[in-house]
Design a protein around this motif. Structure first.
Motif, mmCIF file in Angstrom:
data_model
loop_
_atom_site.group_PDB
_atom_site.id
_atom_site.type_symbol
_atom_site.label_atom_id
_atom_site.label_comp_id
_atom_site.label_asym_id
_atom_site.label_seq_id
_atom_site.Cartn_x
_atom_site.Cartn_y
_atom_site.Cartn_z
ATOM 1 N N VAL A 107 0.903 -1.203 0.045
ATOM 2 C CA VAL A 107 0.010 0.021 -0.064
ATOM 3 C C VAL A 107 0.863 1.328 -0.132
ATOM 4 N N SER A 108 0.616 2.033 -1.066
ATOM 5 C CA SER A 108 1.440 3.193 -0.996
ATOM 6 C C SER A 108 0.314 4.610 -1.397
ATOM 7 N N ARG A 109 0.853 5.840 -0.965
ATOM 8 C CA ARG A 109 -0.073 7.042 -0.975
ATOM 9 C C ARG A 109 0.644 7.957 -1.627
ATOM 10 N N GLY A 110 -0.090 8.840 -2.505
ATOM 11 C CA GLY A 110 0.455 9.867 -3.209
ATOM 12 C C GLY A 110 -0.525 10.932 -3.525
ATOM 13 N N LYS A 111 -0.147 11.986 -3.806
ATOM 14 C CA LYS A 111 -1.427 13.159 -4.551
ATOM 15 C C LYS A 111 -1.693 12.730 -6.009
ATOM 16 N N THR A 112 -0.741 11.904 -6.752
ATOM 17 C CA THR A 112 -1.499 11.292 -8.022
ATOM 18 C C THR A 112 -0.990 9.893 -7.722
ATOM 19 N N VAL A 113 -1.537 9.287 -8.703
ATOM 20 C CA VAL A 113 -1.375 7.757 -8.629
ATOM 21 C C VAL A 113 -0.025 7.284 -9.262
ATOM 22 N N ALA A 114 0.619 8.066 -9.958
ATOM 23 C CA ALA A 114 2.228 7.912 -10.378
ATOM 24 C C ALA A 114 3.048 8.121 -9.284
ATOM 25 N N SER A 115 2.729 9.007 -8.523
ATOM 26 C CA SER A 115 3.703 9.282 -7.175
ATOM 27 C C SER A 115 3.336 8.132 -6.152
ATOM 28 N N ALA A 116 2.142 7.421 -6.041
ATOM 29 C CA ALA A 116 1.898 6.616 -5.219
ATOM 30 C C ALA A 116 2.817 5.166 -5.835
ATOM 31 N N PHE A 117 2.703 5.098 -7.150
ATOM 32 C CA PHE A 117 3.409 3.972 -7.261
ATOM 33 C C PHE A 117 5.034 3.939 -7.042
ATOM 34 N N GLU A 118 5.362 5.397 -7.360
ATOM 35 C CA GLU A 118 6.841 5.536 -7.026
ATOM 36 C C GLU A 118 7.464 5.254 -5.383
ATOM 37 N N GLU A 119 6.196 5.289 -4.670
ATOM 38 C CA GLU A 119 6.730 5.018 -3.236
ATOM 39 C C GLU A 119 6.965 3.690 -2.972
ATOM 40 N N ILE A 120 6.470 2.571 -4.076
ATOM 41 C CA ILE A 120 7.003 1.428 -3.950
ATOM 42 C C ILE A 120 8.321 1.059 -4.062
ATOM 43 N N ASN A 121 8.880 1.788 -5.088
ATOM 44 C CA ASN A 121 10.426 1.897 -5.048
ATOM 45 C C ASN A 121 10.998 2.441 -3.988
ATOM 46 N N ALA A 122 10.671 3.374 -3.308
ATOM 47 C CA ALA A 122 11.118 4.107 -2.158
ATOM 48 C C ALA A 122 11.078 2.928 -0.874
ATOM 49 N N LYS A 123 10.016 2.351 -0.760
ATOM 50 C CA LYS A 123 9.702 1.668 0.233
ATOM 51 C C LYS A 123 10.463 -0.100 0.254
ATOM 52 N N THR A 124 10.589 -0.397 -0.877
ATOM 53 C CA THR A 124 11.171 -1.818 -1.154
ATOM 54 C C THR A 124 12.233 -1.952 -1.994
ATOM 55 N N GLY A 125 12.556 -0.954 -2.637
ATOM 56 C CA GLY A 125 13.636 -1.047 -3.666
ATOM 57 C C GLY A 125 13.219 -1.867 -4.905
ATOM 58 N N TRP A 126 11.967 -2.105 -4.999
ATOM 59 C CA TRP A 126 11.547 -2.596 -6.553
ATOM 60 C C TRP A 126 10.911 -1.618 -7.306
ATOM 61 N N TYR A 127 11.265 -1.766 -8.527
ATOM 62 C CA TYR A 127 10.475 -0.808 -9.278
ATOM 63 C C TYR A 127 9.319 -1.527 -10.109
ATOM 64 N N PRO A 128 8.215 -0.681 -9.970
ATOM 65 C CA PRO A 128 6.741 -1.240 -10.259
ATOM 66 C C PRO A 128 6.909 -1.503 -11.935
ATOM 67 N N LYS A 129 6.588 -2.388 -12.326
ATOM 68 C CA LYS A 129 6.419 -2.723 -13.815
ATOM 69 C C LYS A 129 4.982 -3.145 -14.005
ATOM 70 N N LEU A 130 3.953 -2.484 -14.769
ATOM 71 C CA LEU A 130 2.821 -2.822 -15.148
ATOM 72 C C LEU A 130 2.428 -3.412 -16.638
ATOM 73 N N VAL A 131 3.361 -4.060 -16.912
ATOM 74 C CA VAL A 131 3.297 -4.985 -18.093
ATOM 75 C C VAL A 131 2.235 -6.107 -17.972
#
Length: 420
Positions: free
Chosen positions: A76-100
């Motif tokens: 679960v991540s939070r942001g002012k936009t959906v894109a910024s919320a997805f970027e939080e995944i990388n900041a929390k886990t070190g994983w880069y999200p892939k939506l393929v």
């Protein structure tokens, strides 16, 4: 001449081999490093004031030596936009999200109160995400659905996708919608669309009070045995363990998506029941082997609809009122009857009891009428009145475009014919 041809052939092979070696050492054709990549299988979008709460279901690959399928986790991540919320995944886990591989987007109840394309426009812009991914909504939080361990699959997103299958669409139980289809409706003249409402339901229904009381006695017997000696305690622990495992299995819910949410300008404005969802599917989809039940004199007959042939005719009368004529022809036979029939009647699916087709026509026509009335009440133009007005009656478009749906007159003709 033969020697020259052989010499040129060798040169061609050497040139091809050199090209392949050059490409191999100068480009990265290796596999994606799964240890650094978050493979997003589904995304749930909830809202809290002006923030987006994104729940990402991420697949965790397992070693081939373990012999296990890929497990999933929810982040679960939070942001002012959906894109910024997805970027939080990388900041929390070190994983880069892939939506393929993201095949499902769930919109929470609070998200549907706003314009849902505040969130969906991110997925439309993403060049890696397929626009054929399913979009659904729910009554509560999207996060709770993705956190649910269902009976049919440990992964909530995969279990939901099974409910939204093409087979479910053909039999009329669900109206699955893709991101592309939902976006086309939103950006069209009608600005309307629909999404399935995903809910969790218990896998087993209660059958009277005797079943629950017997279940209680079974759960209580191991506890009584545990108060005795050591041998009794050991036996009771085994029984309670087996009973607990069975109870845990029975507690897992199943998903349903029979109801449909109506959207206007990206906001949810109404709901179609399961019966109304089926009726709308009869008009807009191609049904195959769909079941439809009709009650007659305290008896129930279930028909099997082999195929349907819907037609919609649109005209504008002299008084500038839109006129919609819906005609549906269904080929059907008998699938089941609540009372026993003779052998001669059982052997032929085309031997439908007298009066069943007439009642089915009346019932289905009334359900289609109710769907159209809801579209007029909510303004959600499911039948495309405005689009048909612009396409077929352009000269009346600017005069009645704002009142075409509410002032439209609909005529519904439903005809059941025997498959024989």
């Amino acid at each position: 001449m033969f020697q020259n041809h052989a010499r040129n052939t060798v040169r061609y092979f050497l040139l091809i081999a050199f090209s392949l070696v050059f490409l191999f050492f100068s480009n990265d054709f290796g596999m994606i490093d799964v240890q650094k990549t978050a493979i997003v299988m589904a995304a749930g979008i909830d809202r809290e004031d002006d923030s987006f709460i994104v729940t990402s279901q991420i697949a965790i690959p397992q070693s081939s030596k373990q012999g296990k399928a890929a497990e999933t986790v929810q982040i679960v991540s939070r942001g002012k936009t959906v894109a910024s919320a997805f970027e939080e995944i990388n900041a929390k886990t070190g994983w880069y999200p892939k939506l393929v591989f993201c095949n499902l987007i769930i919109l929470g109840q609070k998200t549907a109160e706003y314009n849902v394309f505040d969130a969906l426009d991110f997925f439309l812009r993403d060049e890696y995400l397929s626009d054929n991914c399913y979009v659904v909504t729910c009554e509560g939080l999207a996060k709770d659905l993705l956190n649910t361990t269902a009976l049919v699959d440990p992964s909530g997103s995969i279990a939901i996708q099974k409910v939204l299958s093409s087979h479910a669409e053909r039999v009329g139980t669900v109206l699955p919608t893709t991101l592309r289809e939902f976006a086309i409706g939103y950006f069209s003249e009608s600005k309307s669309g629909f999404l399935p409402i995903v809910k969790t339901e218990p896998q087993q229904e209660q059958i009277g009070s005797s079943g629950s009381s017997s279940g209680g006695s079974q759960n209580g017997s191991p506890q009584e045995g545990s108060s005795g000696g050591n041998s009794q305690q050991g036996g009771s622990s085994g029984g309670s363990g087996q009973g607990g495992q069975t109870q845990q299995q029975n507690d897992k819910p199943v998903f349903s998506a029979g109801e449909t949410a109506l959207f206007l300008d990206g906001k949810r404005v109404g709901t179609l029941t399961k019966e109304e969802t089926f009726a709308f599917g009869v008009v807009t989809n191609k049904l195959r082997l769909a079941a439809y039940s009709v009650e007659q004199a305290e008896k129930t007959c279930t028909l099997t609809i082999k195929r349907n042939q819907p037609k919609i005719r649109f005209t504008v009368a002299e008084n500038e009122r839109a006129y919609l004529k819906i005609e549906v022809t269904l080929s059907a036979g008998i699938l089941d009857y609540s009372k026993a029939l003779d052998l001669t009647e059982i052997s032929d699916v085309g031997d439908v009891p007298e009066g069943i087709f007439a009642m089915a026509e009346k019932k289905l026509a009334a359900q289609i009428h109710r769907v159209f009335e809801k579209t007029q009440k909510t303004g959600c133009d499911l039948f495309g009145v405005k689009e048909r007005l612009e396409k077929y009656e352009k000269r009346h478009f600017y005069a009645i475009q704002d009142t075409a749906l509410q002032g439209a007159i609909v005529e519904v003709n439903v005809r059941f014919r025997n498959i024989r």
